[in-house]
Write an enzyme that holds these catalytic residues in place. Structure first.
Site, short mmCIF file in Angstrom:
data_model
loop_
_atom_site.label_atom_id
_atom_site.label_comp_id
_atom_site.label_asym_id
_atom_site.label_seq_id
_atom_site.Cartn_x
_atom_site.Cartn_y
_atom_site.Cartn_z
N LYS B 88 0.81 -1.22 0.00
CA LYS B 88 0.00 0.00 0.00
C LYS B 88 0.84 1.28 0.00
O LYS B 88 0.42 2.31 -0.53
CB LYS B 88 -0.94 0.01 1.21
CG LYS B 88 -1.92 -1.16 1.23
CD LYS B 88 -3.05 -0.96 0.25
CE LYS B 88 -4.01 -2.13 0.26
NZ LYS B 88 -5.02 -2.05 -0.80
N GLU B 110 -9.72 6.03 3.27
CA GLU B 110 -10.58 4.99 3.83
C GLU B 110 -9.68 3.81 4.15
O GLU B 110 -8.60 3.68 3.57
CB GLU B 110 -11.64 4.58 2.81
CG GLU B 110 -11.20 3.51 1.79
CD GLU B 110 -10.11 3.97 0.83
OE1 GLU B 110 -9.93 5.20 0.68
OE2 GLU B 110 -9.44 3.12 0.22
N SER B 376 1.79 -9.64 -1.21
CA SER B 376 1.45 -8.23 -1.04
C SER B 376 1.64 -7.69 0.38
O SER B 376 1.76 -6.48 0.57
CB SER B 376 0.01 -7.98 -1.50
OG SER B 376 -0.87 -8.84 -0.81
C1 LIG Z 1 -1.65 -7.22 2.24
C2 LIG Z 1 -2.77 -6.82 1.33
N1 LIG Z 1 -2.89 -7.43 0.16
C3 LIG Z 1 -3.88 -7.12 -0.68
C4 LIG Z 1 -4.84 -6.19 -0.38
C5 LIG Z 1 -5.96 -5.98 -1.34
O1 LIG Z 1 -5.93 -4.77 -2.03
P1 LIG Z 1 -5.55 -4.69 -3.57
O2 LIG Z 1 -6.43 -5.65 -4.30
O3 LIG Z 1 -5.83 -3.28 -3.92
O4 LIG Z 1 -4.13 -5.03 -3.72
C6 LIG Z 1 -4.75 -5.51 0.86
C7 LIG Z 1 -5.73 -4.48 1.23
O5 LIG Z 1 -5.79 -3.97 2.31
C8 LIG Z 1 -3.70 -5.84 1.73
O6 LIG Z 1 -3.58 -5.23 2.92
#
Ligand SMILES: Cc1ncc(COP(=O)(O)O)c(C=O)c1O
Lengths: 267, 393
Positions: B88, B110, B376
């Protein structure tokens, strides 16, 4: 020319201004909404804006959000709104606008929505999350069904877009008095009057002001410049304050009369 | 190049917002397009990505996991190692620099899981901006630790009590704030969702993931990977990974959505798999809705996937067949969580844990492939949920 346009013509002839009331359809129940429309019409309200309750009303403040959630919980859906519209149409000739967010229209089908609107005696459509840039499809269909799509101008609208919106809007132009969501305000922005004068200079279409209006003095001042005012949250609040009471209808009607400057012993 | 100048990825995207916001979206778009070409802005962005966030992140060959699953090579793109523990921050750094360029001194955001809220509060603290974060009351309960982190970072966490009291309602509330304070405030949206230019801008800020990955894999393997796999909530980590590979047709994309308690229940977040075309939060994309177009509340054990909409570019990828979208349920996510922890000593966030489990389902097909997973985020934030879910004593 549909009922909205005729209404403004008539008002102009009589040198009067429009008083538009927003009601969340089915708040607190369909029967009350129906009686309210009838009684408000008798009390001289010129146009009714009927809100289709939506799960995510992002242009609305707390009061309308809550009324919308309340109505949804009671099982109000789009069919019930259309049914109420056509029943209303049978007993009054008051111009009726539907106010809805865009997603329910997409889900229902643009063409089907317009057909149902026309068949239910609806005259206009207000979609708070549909700017003119995205409205090509819906405008074409609305036109073929004789439905006026009403667009917004806000304090942040400027230049070319002002003209674009004035051109596209049918029935009237909805001027949003402030940057913000719906909800009663004690004070309206200081530059409101000047902004409205500017808009009136570039269009001959009727301009109505909404958002925040909740007092007779505000309305009196606005009537000097614009063609009408729209009162929503303040009415919803009056309904909320009188939920479950036998004289709810009378309280709301009295409130409207008070807003219009009638000498009713009422605060 | 997508999107077009109206923010459309073919039929998806656009700008469905109240009139008041139209001018600032245009302003944001203009400023962003200028900044994107401004060497000084890019230098600054890259500086903070490197020195502050900790880029580049490793592309780690997960040998144990590969062996365990019988897959030729699994690489993990380690976004979990970034400052604040998830991808993020790539986006919040980009957007905060843009906000400063536009002279806006107040930031709102948000958050669902709290990861985006923390990443926003972090950059706001560093650049000395006022920061308000909207968070659903339900999520505040689920993600207490992240609430504390935001508060420590000086942000004001505003509980959202409307609607389902989760991420979608937090976005509604943030938009309402923005409509009200639009002249002084920048809204940092947390994923590739919302009205144009957000989906494009967030993708671009996140695309550092894919660009680095491309360079790293070519260095390590001398070729492009066969598969890129990422979890999809709003779609930002996946789009950040996928988009730089868009034109390399031999690289296949798989997006993993949350099936929650199962696709046949109402308790999931599989928007691309089960959604219908519609408008939510300013974009025409796919949404989870009932038969009257009322938005449903989404559900997943992973709070970051719990969203009833999805970025318009993913809807576009799905339509043209560029990416395939699959689902993994809560149980699978917990399995994936365990699996990566045990085999590699890496505790993943519950969101990418969905992806780890999917590898297991796909292992025969991937036997001879080079697969890159976008890891992620890390799992610290999820320990409460996982301890309960796995009944660890
Ligand atoms: C670790 C992590 N992965 C994935 C996401 C999902 O978001 P996005 O699809 O925008 O990557 C989030 C959202 O809070 C997250 O914290």
């Amino acid at each position: 020319m549909n009922r909205i346009e005729r209404k403004f013509k008539e008002l102009k002839r009589k040198r009067q201004k429009a008083f538009v009331v927003f009601l969340t359809c089915g708040y607190p129940d369909l029967r009350t909404t129906k009686i309210l429309i009838k009684e408000l019409y008798r009390a001289g309200v010129d146009i009714i804006e009927l809100g289709i309750p939506f799960s995510d009303p992002l242009a609305d403040g707390k009061l309308i959000q809550e009324s919308s959630a309340y109505a949804l919980k009671k099982g109000i859906d789009i069919f019930k709104v259309f049914k109420l519209a056509s029943e209303t149409r049978r007993i009054t000739s008051i111009p009726l606008c539907l106010l809805t967010y865009y997603n329910p229209i997409i889900c229902f089908g643009l063409e089907r929505f317009m057909r149902m609107s026309r068949d239910s005696g609806v005259d206009g459509l207000i979609i708070p999350d549909l700017p003119p840039e995205e409205s090509k499809d819906i405008l074409k269909i609305a036109k073929s069904y004789g439905i006026s799509v009403i667009f917004f101008i806000s304090p942040t609208t400027s230049g070319e877009r002002l003209k674009l919106i004035c051109n596209l809007s049918r029935g009237f132009i909805y001027y949003v008095s402030l940057t913000g969501v719906t909800g009663p305000r004690e004070k309206l922005p200081v530059d409101l009057i000047d902004n409205l004068k500017k808009i009136k200079k570039i269009t001959s279409k009727p301009v109505c002001v909404g958002f925040g209006i909740s007092r007779p003095d505000q309305i009196k001042r606005l009537y000097k410049i614009v063609d009408g005012v729209i009162v929503g949250s303040a009415i919803i609040k009056k309904i909320k304050d009188n939920l479950g009471k036998p004289d709810l209808i009378k309280k709301v009607v009295d409130f409207v009369l008070w807003l219009r400057g009638n000498k009713i012993s009422y605060v | 190049m997508f999107p077009n100048n109206k923010g459309y990825f073919e039929e998806f995207g656009g700008r469905f917002v109240p009139e008041t916001l139209m001018f600032c979206l245009k302003q944001l778009e203009d400023e962003y397009l200028k900044a994107k070409k401004d060497k000084k802005f890019l230098r600054e962005f890259n500086y903070y990505l490197r020195e502050y966030a900790g880029r580049p992140t490793p592309l780690y060959l997960a040998e144990n996991l590969s062996r365990y699953l019988g897959i030729n090579k699994i690489y993990l793109k380690r976004e979990d190692l970034l400052h604040t523990g998830a991808h993020k921050i790539n986006n919040t750094l980009g957007q905060v620099l843009l906000a400063i360029r536009m002279g806006k001194r107040r930031i709102i955001a948000e958050t669902g899981a709290g990861q985006h809220g923390v990443a926003t509060a972090t950059v706001a603290a560093m650049f000395g901006l006022k920061c308000d974060v909207y968070m659903g009351k339900q999520d505040i309960k689920r993600q207490r630790l992240n609430v504390f982190r935001m508060k420590l970072l000086g942000a004001n966490v505003i509980p959202v009590e409307s609607g389902s009291q989760t991420l979608k309602d937090a976005i509604n509330e943030a938009i309402r704030d923005w409509v009200t304070n639009v002249r002084t405030t920048h809204y940092i949206i947390g994923s590739t969702v919302g009205p144009h230019p957000y989906p494009m801008m967030v993708r671009d800020f996140q695309s550092v993931i894919g660009r680095e990955t491309k360079e790293q894999i070519i260095k390590k393997e001398g070729r492009l990977p066969d598969y890129l796999i990422a979890c999809v909530g709003g779609g930002s980590n996946a789009m950040g990974m996928f988009s730089p590979f868009f034109k390399y047709k031999q690289v296949k994309f798989i997006g993993v959505e949350a099936a929650g308690k199962g696709l046949s229940t109402n308790r999931h977040s599989a928007t691309l798999t089960k959604g219908k075309k519609g408008v939510l939060h300013g974009a025409y994309s796919l949404v989870l809705e009932d038969r009257f177009g009322q938005i449903k509340s989404a559900y997943s054990i992973a709070p970051g996937l719990d969203y009833p909409g999805v970025g318009p570019e993913h809807a576009f990828y799905k339509k043209i067949g560029r990416a395939r979208y699959v689902t993994v349920d809560d149980k699978g996510a917990l399995e994936g969580f365990k699996l990566l922890s045990l085999t590699e000593g890496i505790i993943p966030a519950l969101e990418p844990a969905h992806v780890i489990f999917y590898l297991n389902k796909l292992k025969r097909q991937l036997k001879n492939s080079i697969v890159i997973v976008c890891l992620s985020g890390r799992g610290d934030k999820d320990l409460d949920i996982v301890v309960k879910g796995l009944k660890i004593k």
